[in-house]
Write a protein that holds these residues in place. Structure first.
Motif, PDB file in Angstrom:
ATOM      1  N   ALA A  27       0.828  -1.219   0.000  1.00 35.51           N
ATOM      2  CA  ALA A  27       0.000   0.000   0.000  1.00 35.51           C
ATOM      3  C   ALA A  27       0.855   1.259   0.000  1.00 35.51           C
ATOM      4  N   SER A  28       1.989   1.203   0.698  1.00 35.68           N
ATOM      5  CA  SER A  28       2.794   2.418   0.875  1.00 35.68           C
ATOM      6  C   SER A  28       3.907   2.530  -0.163  1.00 35.68           C
ATOM      7  N   GLY A  29       4.274   1.416  -0.765  1.00 36.16           N
ATOM      8  CA  GLY A  29       5.437   1.420  -1.655  1.00 36.16           C
ATOM      9  C   GLY A  29       6.741   1.624  -0.886  1.00 36.16           C
ATOM     10  N   ARG A  30       6.698   1.474   0.416  1.00 35.54           N
ATOM     11  CA  ARG A  30       7.901   1.636   1.255  1.00 35.54           C
ATOM     12  C   ARG A  30       8.250   0.304   1.908  1.00 35.54           C
ATOM     13  N   PRO A  31       9.528   0.084   2.153  1.00 35.08           N
ATOM     14  CA  PRO A  31       9.891  -1.141   2.883  1.00 35.08           C
ATOM     15  C   PRO A  31       9.538  -1.015   4.365  1.00 35.08           C
ATOM     16  N   VAL A  32       9.186  -2.142   4.992  1.00 34.25           N
ATOM     17  CA  VAL A  32       8.949  -2.176   6.436  1.00 34.25           C
ATOM     18  C   VAL A  32       9.902  -3.216   7.033  1.00 34.25           C
ATOM     19  N   PRO A  33      11.123  -2.782   7.370  1.00 36.93           N
ATOM     20  CA  PRO A  33      12.073  -3.734   7.948  1.00 36.93           C
ATOM     21  C   PRO A  33      11.566  -4.253   9.289  1.00 36.93           C
ATOM     22  N   TYR A  34      11.844  -5.527   9.556  1.00 33.61           N
ATOM     23  CA  TYR A  34      11.401  -6.086  10.839  1.00 33.61           C
ATOM     24  C   TYR A  34      12.404  -7.091  11.356  1.00 33.61           C
ATOM     25  N   GLU A  35      12.257  -7.403  12.638  1.00 31.10           N
ATOM     26  CA  GLU A  35      13.112  -8.387  13.297  1.00 31.10           C
ATOM     27  C   GLU A  35      12.200  -9.204  14.189  1.00 31.10           C
ATOM     28  N   ILE A  36      12.357 -10.522  14.159  1.00 31.90           N
ATOM     29  CA  ILE A  36      11.544 -11.356  15.038  1.00 31.90           C
ATOM     30  C   ILE A  36      12.197 -11.403  16.417  1.00 31.90           C
ATOM     31  N   VAL A  37      11.437 -11.052  17.433  1.00 31.47           N
ATOM     32  CA  VAL A  37      11.947 -11.029  18.804  1.00 31.47           C
ATOM     33  C   VAL A  37      11.072 -11.939  19.662  1.00 31.47           C
ATOM     34  N   ALA A  38      11.278 -11.884  20.972  1.00 31.90           N
ATOM     35  CA  ALA A  38      10.523 -12.750  21.885  1.00 31.90           C
ATOM     36  C   ALA A  38       9.034 -12.425  21.843  1.00 31.90           C
ATOM     37  N   ARG A  39       8.214 -13.383  22.230  1.00 29.31           N
ATOM     38  CA  ARG A  39       6.775 -13.148  22.365  1.00 29.31           C
ATOM     39  C   ARG A  39       6.524 -12.034  23.380  1.00 29.31           C
ATOM     40  N   ARG A  40       5.419 -11.307  23.209  1.00 31.17           N
ATOM     41  CA  ARG A  40       5.014 -10.303  24.194  1.00 31.17           C
ATOM     42  C   ARG A  40       4.156 -11.006  25.240  1.00 31.17           C
ATOM     43  N   PRO A  41       4.480 -10.844  26.532  1.00 33.72           N
ATOM     44  CA  PRO A  41       3.692 -11.546  27.561  1.00 33.72           C
ATOM     45  C   PRO A  41       2.206 -11.204  27.442  1.00 33.72           C
ATOM     46  N   GLY A  42       1.373 -12.208  27.581  1.00 28.37           N
ATOM     47  CA  GLY A  42      -0.077 -11.981  27.553  1.00 28.37           C
ATOM     48  C   GLY A  42      -0.698 -12.114  26.175  1.00 28.37           C
ATOM     49  N   ASP A  43       0.130 -12.158  25.107  1.00 23.93           N
ATOM     50  CA  ASP A  43      -0.431 -12.290  23.751  1.00 23.93           C
ATOM     51  C   ASP A  43      -0.950 -13.697  23.497  1.00 23.93           C
ATOM     52  N   VAL A  44      -2.005 -13.798  22.688  1.00 27.60           N
ATOM     53  CA  VAL A  44      -2.496 -15.106  22.258  1.00 27.60           C
ATOM     54  C   VAL A  44      -1.999 -15.351  20.839  1.00 27.60           C
ATOM     55  N   ALA A  45      -1.974 -16.635  20.446  1.00 24.41           N
ATOM     56  CA  ALA A  45      -1.479 -16.979  19.109  1.00 24.41           C
ATOM     57  C   ALA A  45      -2.400 -16.427  18.033  1.00 24.41           C
ATOM     58  N   ALA A  46      -3.693 -16.648  18.200  1.00 21.92           N
ATOM     59  CA  ALA A  46      -4.635 -16.298  17.138  1.00 21.92           C
ATOM     60  C   ALA A  46      -5.979 -15.919  17.726  1.00 21.92           C
ATOM     61  N   CYS A  47      -6.652 -15.004  17.054  1.00 19.04           N
ATOM     62  CA  CYS A  47      -7.944 -14.516  17.527  1.00 19.04           C
ATOM     63  C   CYS A  47      -8.707 -13.936  16.351  1.00 19.04           C
ATOM     64  N   TRP A  48      -9.834 -14.532  16.015  1.00 23.87           N
ATOM     65  CA  TRP A  48     -10.699 -13.888  15.035  1.00 23.87           C
ATOM     66  C   TRP A  48     -12.162 -14.206  15.332  1.00 23.87           C
ATOM     67  N   ALA A  49     -13.035 -13.369  14.778  1.00 22.81           N
ATOM     68  CA  ALA A  49     -14.451 -13.375  15.137  1.00 22.81           C
ATOM     69  C   ALA A  49     -15.258 -14.286  14.237  1.00 22.81           C
ATOM     70  N   ASP A  50     -16.359 -14.795  14.796  1.00 23.06           N
ATOM     71  CA  ASP A  50     -17.497 -15.198  13.982  1.00 23.06           C
ATOM     72  C   ASP A  50     -18.411 -13.961  13.962  1.00 23.06           C
ATOM     73  N   PRO A  51     -18.511 -13.282  12.815  1.00 26.30           N
ATOM     74  CA  PRO A  51     -19.276 -12.029  12.785  1.00 26.30           C
ATOM     75  C   PRO A  51     -20.749 -12.219  12.448  1.00 26.30           C
ATOM     76  N   SER A  52     -21.255 -13.459  12.494  1.00 23.48           N
ATOM     77  CA  SER A  52     -22.621 -13.678  11.990  1.00 23.48           C
ATOM     78  C   SER A  52     -23.708 -13.087  12.888  1.00 23.48           C
ATOM     79  N   ALA A  53     -23.465 -12.979  14.209  1.00 23.14           N
ATOM     80  CA  ALA A  53     -24.505 -12.401  15.072  1.00 23.14           C
ATOM     81  C   ALA A  53     -24.778 -10.943  14.689  1.00 23.14           C
ATOM     82  N   ALA A  54     -23.721 -10.182  14.399  1.00 26.31           N
ATOM     83  CA  ALA A  54     -23.920  -8.768  14.015  1.00 26.31           C
ATOM     84  C   ALA A  54     -24.657  -8.687  12.678  1.00 26.31           C
ATOM     85  N   ARG A  55     -24.391  -9.633  11.804  1.00 24.33           N
ATOM     86  CA  ARG A  55     -25.104  -9.646  10.514  1.00 24.33           C
ATOM     87  C   ARG A  55     -26.584  -9.933  10.751  1.00 24.33           C
ATOM     88  N   GLU A  56     -26.852 -10.939  11.585  1.00 28.70           N
ATOM     89  CA  GLU A  56     -28.246 -11.331  11.820  1.00 28.70           C
ATOM     90  C   GLU A  56     -29.007 -10.286  12.642  1.00 28.70           C
TER      91      GLU A  56
END
Ligand code: NAD
Ligand code: WQD
Length: 340
Positions: free
Chosen positions: A280-309
């Motif tokens: 989107a930006s046409g710019r590089p985004v350099p990154y480095e993989i570091v330790a996990r952040r305490p309290g983070d979960v691996a994955a999280c996404w919604a079932d958005p069907s209740a808001a639709r209904e």
């Protein structure tokens, strides 16, 4: 007659976008904020985007006399309660400040509403109430828990509103559980302007792309996800704003209360987002993989069907558009609302 909606925390990131969406939908909007985490410049930008004067009162939502005056003057039909502190790490260090501001502010706002006969509230809740998800996607009936004081204030906030509904069915509330709000208004005039070092991924990536920071630290590369980095449900703030319009239409049009997820139902990894931002930006985004952040979960996404209904609402804007709009805002306002 045009219904008046009171927005608390009105100068904040999500509220400012919601303000415009509500005006577009034909509501009269009045905002209150104490600028604890926002800038008065937002109000100038909103007036410019709305092409009309905006109605605003500077007030702390914990100040009963100040809120009383606002209710007496504007007689809102409903409140959208955004006002809160939201930094997870800070809430661990300063739990009392979070309980006082987030819960004291909510209770005072509800008490003021009671005194003025206003009993409809849309509440900014969060996917954080799901704690560490056991199964994905997350439905609203999934188990809830708090892993930090900030999350506890959202869980208790929902409980307070449920208890109010039991005490008096005239109370109608909508708890909206936001997933990961990102992006900005397509004008590039308003957007997220974090103070100090951004805690959240997209604002951090934006500042790397614009050259304000050297590189992104990716918190963990060994999660059980397709590329090893954390997966989240990013949602465009404009879609989120429309979700509030839908929730208010529902509360003002039908009896009953509700609790719904506002997400897209799609998970993207940290590296997916980095690549989309580079595109989107046409710019590089350099990154480095570091330790996990305490309290983070691996994955999280919604079932958005209740808001639709229940609200007839679905998210429409994709990750590319989230990055494009974030980048326009970042480029036009490299130092945010207060460049000096
Ligand atoms: P924000 O900090 O930009 O907005 C909150 C606004 O509330 C700020 O303008 C702040 O000055 C104001 N405020 C705080 N305490 C106040 C008080 N006592 N009186 C009056 N104003 C006060 O944050 P945001 O990202 O726009 O979040 C809005 C709401 O959505 C918050 O309740 C937050 O917890 C919730 N939420 C945010 C996210 C997210 O990732 N951004 C996710 C889920 C839920
Ligand atoms: C997203 C992903 C990080 C920053 C938080 C709150 C939650 C809700 C939304 C309010 C994760 C990774 C991040 C960085 C990284 N807020 N990351 N480097 O943690 O999903 O949710 O905001 O209710 O309560 O916890 O969002 O944007 O912080 O992180 O690698 O510099 O990006 O590990 O996988 P999160 P986030």
């Amino acid at each position: 007659m045009m219904n008046t909606i009171l927005l608390t925390g009105a100068a904040g990131y999500i509220a400012s976008h919601t303000w415009l969406a509500l005006q577009q939908a034909g509501y009269r909007v009045v905002g209150v904020d104490n600028f604890a985490n926002s800038s008065p410049v937002v109000l100038e930008r909103l007036a410019e985007l709305a092409a009309a004067p905006i109605e605003f009162e500077r007030a702390d939502v914990s100040d009963a006399a100040a809120l009383d005056a606002v209710f007496a003057r504007y007689q809102p039909a409903a409140v959208v309660h955004f006002a809160a502190f939201k930094a997870v790490g800070e809430s661990v260090a300063q739990p009392l400040a979070y309980y006082r501001n987030n819960l004291g502010g909510l209770v005072n706002t509800c008490e003021t509403m009671q005194r003025h006969g206003c009993r409809r509230m849309v509440f900014s809740s969060s996917a954080t109430v799901y704690g560490a998800p056991e199964t994905l996607p997350l439905r609203e009936d999934a188990p809830t828990s708090a892993t930090n004081p900030y999350g506890a204030t959202k869980l208790m906030g929902e409980q307070i509103l449920r208890d109010l509904g039991v005490s008096d069915p005239a109370w109608q509330t909508a708890c909206l559980r936001y997933f990961n709000p990102v992006g900005a208004h397509d004008s590039g005039r308003i957007g997220e302007d974090p103070r100090g070092t951004p805690n959240n991924l997209m604002p951090y990536v934006a500042q790397v792309a614009v050259g304000r920071r050297e590189k992104l630290s990716v918190f963990g590369g060994d999660y059980p996800t397709p590329d090893g980095t954390g997966v989240r449900d990013y949602i465009h703030v404009t879609d989120l704003a429309e979700g509030h319009v839908a929730a208010l239409n529902r509360l003002l049009g039908q009896p009953g209360s509700l609790t719904v997820n506002l997400g897209t139902g799609q998970g993207y990894s940290v590296l997916d987002l980095v690549r989309a931002y580079e595109m989107a930006s046409g710019r590089p985004v350099p990154y480095e993989i570091v330790a996990r952040r305490p309290g983070d979960v691996a994955a999280c996404w919604a079932d958005p069907s209740a808001a639709r209904e229940q609200l007839g609402w679905t998210a429409k804007l994709d990750l590319a558009r989230m990055c494009e709009d974030s980048w326009r805002w970042q480029q036009l306002n490299p130092l945010g609302f207060n460049p000096s």
